[in-house]
Motif scaffolding. Structure first.
Motif, PDB file in Angstrom:
ATOM      1  N   ALA A 210       0.825  -1.212   0.000  1.00 46.93           N
ATOM      2  CA  ALA A 210       0.000   0.000   0.000  1.00 46.93           C
ATOM      3  C   ALA A 210       0.858   1.261   0.000  1.00 46.93           C
ATOM      4  N   HIS A 211       2.024   1.207   0.641  1.00 47.33           N
ATOM      5  CA  HIS A 211       2.925   2.361   0.666  1.00 47.33           C
ATOM      6  C   HIS A 211       3.827   2.408  -0.572  1.00 47.33           C
ATOM      7  N   LEU A 212       4.235   1.241  -1.059  1.00 51.37           N
ATOM      8  CA  LEU A 212       5.211   1.185  -2.147  1.00 51.37           C
ATOM      9  C   LEU A 212       4.606   1.498  -3.515  1.00 51.37           C
ATOM     10  N   ALA A 213       3.427   0.999  -3.773  1.00 49.71           N
ATOM     11  CA  ALA A 213       2.833   1.165  -5.100  1.00 49.71           C
ATOM     12  C   ALA A 213       2.719   2.635  -5.523  1.00 49.71           C
ATOM     13  N   PRO A 214       2.240   3.540  -4.655  1.00 44.11           N
ATOM     14  CA  PRO A 214       2.160   4.949  -5.069  1.00 44.11           C
ATOM     15  C   PRO A 214       3.526   5.576  -5.361  1.00 44.11           C
ATOM     16  N   LYS A 215       4.582   5.077  -4.703  1.00 45.45           N
ATOM     17  CA  LYS A 215       5.927   5.603  -4.961  1.00 45.45           C
ATOM     18  C   LYS A 215       6.475   5.082  -6.294  1.00 45.45           C
ATOM     19  N   LEU A 216       6.076   3.871  -6.640  1.00 47.76           N
ATOM     20  CA  LEU A 216       6.617   3.250  -7.853  1.00 47.76           C
ATOM     21  C   LEU A 216       5.920   3.713  -9.129  1.00 47.76           C
ATOM     22  N   ARG A 217       4.642   3.999  -9.044  1.00 48.06           N
ATOM     23  CA  ARG A 217       3.889   4.307 -10.266  1.00 48.06           C
ATOM     24  C   ARG A 217       4.479   5.475 -11.059  1.00 48.06           C
ATOM     25  N   PRO A 218       4.853   6.604 -10.434  1.00 49.68           N
ATOM     26  CA  PRO A 218       5.452   7.692 -11.227  1.00 49.68           C
ATOM     27  C   PRO A 218       6.759   7.282 -11.911  1.00 49.68           C
ATOM     28  N   ILE A 219       7.545   6.439 -11.242  1.00 56.26           N
ATOM     29  CA  ILE A 219       8.799   5.962 -11.835  1.00 56.26           C
ATOM     30  C   ILE A 219       8.501   5.086 -13.049  1.00 56.26           C
ATOM     31  N   LEU A 220       7.525   4.205 -12.906  1.00 54.54           N
ATOM     32  CA  LEU A 220       7.162   3.312 -14.010  1.00 54.54           C
ATOM     33  C   LEU A 220       6.567   4.092 -15.180  1.00 54.54           C
ATOM     34  N   ARG A 221       5.739   5.083 -14.873  1.00 58.73           N
ATOM     35  CA  ARG A 221       5.142   5.891 -15.951  1.00 58.73           C
ATOM     36  C   ARG A 221       6.226   6.599 -16.761  1.00 58.73           C
ATOM     37  N   ARG A 222       7.175   7.202 -16.048  1.00 62.66           N
ATOM     38  CA  ARG A 222       8.231   7.931 -16.754  1.00 62.66           C
ATOM     39  C   ARG A 222       9.128   6.981 -17.534  1.00 62.66           C
ATOM     40  N   ALA A 223       9.391   5.817 -16.969  1.00 63.68           N
ATOM     41  CA  ALA A 223      10.207   4.825 -17.679  1.00 63.68           C
ATOM     42  C   ALA A 223       9.524   4.403 -18.979  1.00 63.68           C
ATOM     43  N   ARG A 224       8.223   4.207 -18.913  1.00 66.98           N
ATOM     44  CA  ARG A 224       7.490   3.812 -20.121  1.00 66.98           C
ATOM     45  C   ARG A 224       7.530   4.926 -21.163  1.00 66.98           C
ATOM     46  N   GLU A 225       7.382   6.165 -20.717  1.00 66.64           N
ATOM     47  CA  GLU A 225       7.441   7.297 -21.649  1.00 66.64           C
ATOM     48  C   GLU A 225       8.806   7.401 -22.325  1.00 66.64           C
ATOM     49  N   LEU A 226       9.854   7.072 -21.579  1.00 67.28           N
ATOM     50  CA  LEU A 226      11.220   7.183 -22.105  1.00 67.28           C
ATOM     51  C   LEU A 226      11.672   5.921 -22.838  1.00 67.28           C
ATOM     52  N   GLY A 227      10.850   4.875 -22.805  1.00 62.26           N
ATOM     53  CA  GLY A 227      11.239   3.619 -23.445  1.00 62.26           C
ATOM     54  C   GLY A 227      12.287   2.857 -22.663  1.00 62.26           C
ATOM     55  N   ALA A 228      12.269   2.997 -21.341  1.00 67.98           N
ATOM     56  CA  ALA A 228      13.267   2.347 -20.486  1.00 67.98           C
ATOM     57  C   ALA A 228      12.716   1.052 -19.898  1.00 67.98           C
ATOM     58  N   PHE A 229      13.623   0.280 -19.321  1.00 63.83           N
ATOM     59  CA  PHE A 229      13.282  -0.978 -18.653  1.00 63.83           C
ATOM     60  C   PHE A 229      13.509  -0.792 -17.157  1.00 63.83           C
ATOM     61  N   ILE A 230      12.588  -1.291 -16.331  1.00 63.88           N
ATOM     62  CA  ILE A 230      12.717  -1.179 -14.876  1.00 63.88           C
ATOM     63  C   ILE A 230      12.797  -2.571 -14.253  1.00 63.88           C
ATOM     64  N   ASN A 231      13.810  -2.762 -13.424  1.00 65.89           N
ATOM     65  CA  ASN A 231      13.934  -3.987 -12.637  1.00 65.89           C
ATOM     66  C   ASN A 231      13.572  -3.703 -11.187  1.00 65.89           C
ATOM     67  N   PHE A 232      12.811  -4.591 -10.585  1.00 66.54           N
ATOM     68  CA  PHE A 232      12.608  -4.550  -9.139  1.00 66.54           C
ATOM     69  C   PHE A 232      13.774  -5.321  -8.525  1.00 66.54           C
ATOM     70  N   ASP A 233      14.576  -4.646  -7.728  1.00 58.10           N
ATOM     71  CA  ASP A 233      15.775  -5.273  -7.182  1.00 58.10           C
ATOM     72  C   ASP A 233      15.422  -6.151  -5.981  1.00 58.10           C
ATOM     73  N   MET A 234      15.673  -7.458  -6.117  1.00 57.30           N
ATOM     74  CA  MET A 234      15.419  -8.401  -5.020  1.00 57.30           C
ATOM     75  C   MET A 234      16.656  -8.425  -4.134  1.00 57.30           C
ATOM     76  N   GLU A 235      16.739  -7.491  -3.201  1.00 61.09           N
ATOM     77  CA  GLU A 235      17.971  -7.291  -2.440  1.00 61.09           C
ATOM     78  C   GLU A 235      18.045  -8.128  -1.172  1.00 61.09           C
ATOM     79  N   SER A 236      16.914  -8.591  -0.676  1.00 55.25           N
ATOM     80  CA  SER A 236      16.902  -9.306   0.602  1.00 55.25           C
ATOM     81  C   SER A 236      15.897 -10.446   0.547  1.00 55.25           C
ATOM     82  N   TYR A 237      16.316 -11.615   1.036  1.00 56.84           N
ATOM     83  CA  TYR A 237      15.411 -12.761   1.039  1.00 56.84           C
ATOM     84  C   TYR A 237      14.185 -12.488   1.911  1.00 56.84           C
ATOM     85  N   ALA A 238      14.374 -11.701   2.957  1.00 58.18           N
ATOM     86  CA  ALA A 238      13.254 -11.387   3.852  1.00 58.18           C
ATOM     87  C   ALA A 238      12.136 -10.653   3.123  1.00 58.18           C
ATOM     88  N   HIS A 239      12.501  -9.903   2.071  1.00 55.58           N
ATOM     89  CA  HIS A 239      11.504  -9.120   1.336  1.00 55.58           C
ATOM     90  C   HIS A 239      11.079  -9.797   0.029  1.00 55.58           C
TER      91      HIS A 239
END
Length: 273
Positions: A210-239
């Motif tokens: 619920a907290h993360l999705a609103p932060k990610l959407r603007p990044i994803l929108r801009r990436a799509r506009e620029l033709g970029a690729f976005i990776n979600f970094d799996m940095e911790s097994y706990a997450h």
């Protein structure tokens, strides 16, 4: 063994074969550090102590503190490195005002092998070099763990700035191998999910999403506009589970469900990956 497992192992073996076919020169800085890392990985105790020392080094301000920690971490080693370590520690103790800065410089040099640059100019210099070698890239931002929502907002803004910089400075570039450009855009950014929410808790994935999705959407929108690729970094097994659920949640939304330029960085050595 399943056919999928067999295919994964074959691809992994092929990657290692290609790496071995193109080693860095022994006389280059990268080649020297590459061999030093390979040597350190042969002994579990030495590897553990080495990474502990590297982790604490940035917090040590005085040369005497650096030498003291070097002695604390390595003098009790009992393996093939022992004679060299004891000799090194004795020498370091004799002239700490020299050995401290030298140790810091060498450790920093090793770290720089994994860091593209401190600023956009350094970054682009590194990416152009890799491009000349027909190597693609994914770029992420280094930083400490966030402890406040102000820091998460700053991280999100830096991600957007990074997208803009890469899109501008790679304009006209094509896929390094000249194929699959539709599937693999030139600009590829990895986003550290936990840096977008300071109170991320594996026990509360719904709250995190619920907290993360609103932060990610603007990044994803801009990436799509620029033709970029976005990776979600799996940095911790706990997450891991939260990250996977977040990915599925966002990319099942109408706005993003048909956008294919997104992925997850997953540690392939995990059996449940």
């Amino acid at each position: 063994m399943t056919s999928l497992q067999s295919e994964i192992e074959q691809r992994g073996s092929r990657i290692f074969e290609l790496v071995d076919q193109h080693p860095e020169s022994l006389f280059s800085k990268a080649g020297f550090y590459q061999r030093m890392m390979a040597l350190s990985m042969r002994d579990e105790q030495f590897k553990g102590q080495l990474f502990r020392f590297v982790d604490v080094l940035p917090s040590l301000r005085r040369s005497s503190d650096i030498v003291e920690h070097l002695e604390e971490y390595f003098t009790d080693m009992r393996d093939g490195f022992t004679p060299f370590i004891h000799t090194g520690v004795r020498l370091a103790r004799m002239v700490p005002w020299i050995s401290g800065p030298v140790l810091r410089w060498n450790v920093s040099g090793m770290a720089r092998q994994f860091i593209a640059g401190k600023n956009p100019n350094d970054l682009m210099k590194a990416l152009r070099k890799r491009r000349a070698q027909k190597i693609g890239f994914t770029v992420d931002l280094l930083g400490e763990a966030v402890v406040s929502e102000a820091e998460t907002d700053e991280y999100a803004a830096r991600c957007l700035d990074l997208l803009e910089t890469l899109a501008r400075d790679t304009r006209g570039w094509s896929d390094p191998l000249g194929k699959n450009s539709e599937l693999f855009p030139v600009v590829n950014v990895s986003v550290k999910i936990s840096a977008l929410y300071s109170q991320m808790n594996p026990a509360d994935p719904a709250g995190a999403i619920a907290h993360l999705a609103p932060k990610l959407r603007p990044i994803l929108r801009r990436a799509r506009e620029l033709g970029a690729f976005i990776n979600f970094d799996m940095e911790s097994y706990a997450h891991k589970n939260t990250t996977l659920e977040l990915f599925k949640t966002i990319f099942n939304e109408k706005e993003f469900k048909d956008w294919s330029h997104a992925g997850i960085v997953i540690q392939a050595y995990l059996r449940d990956s």
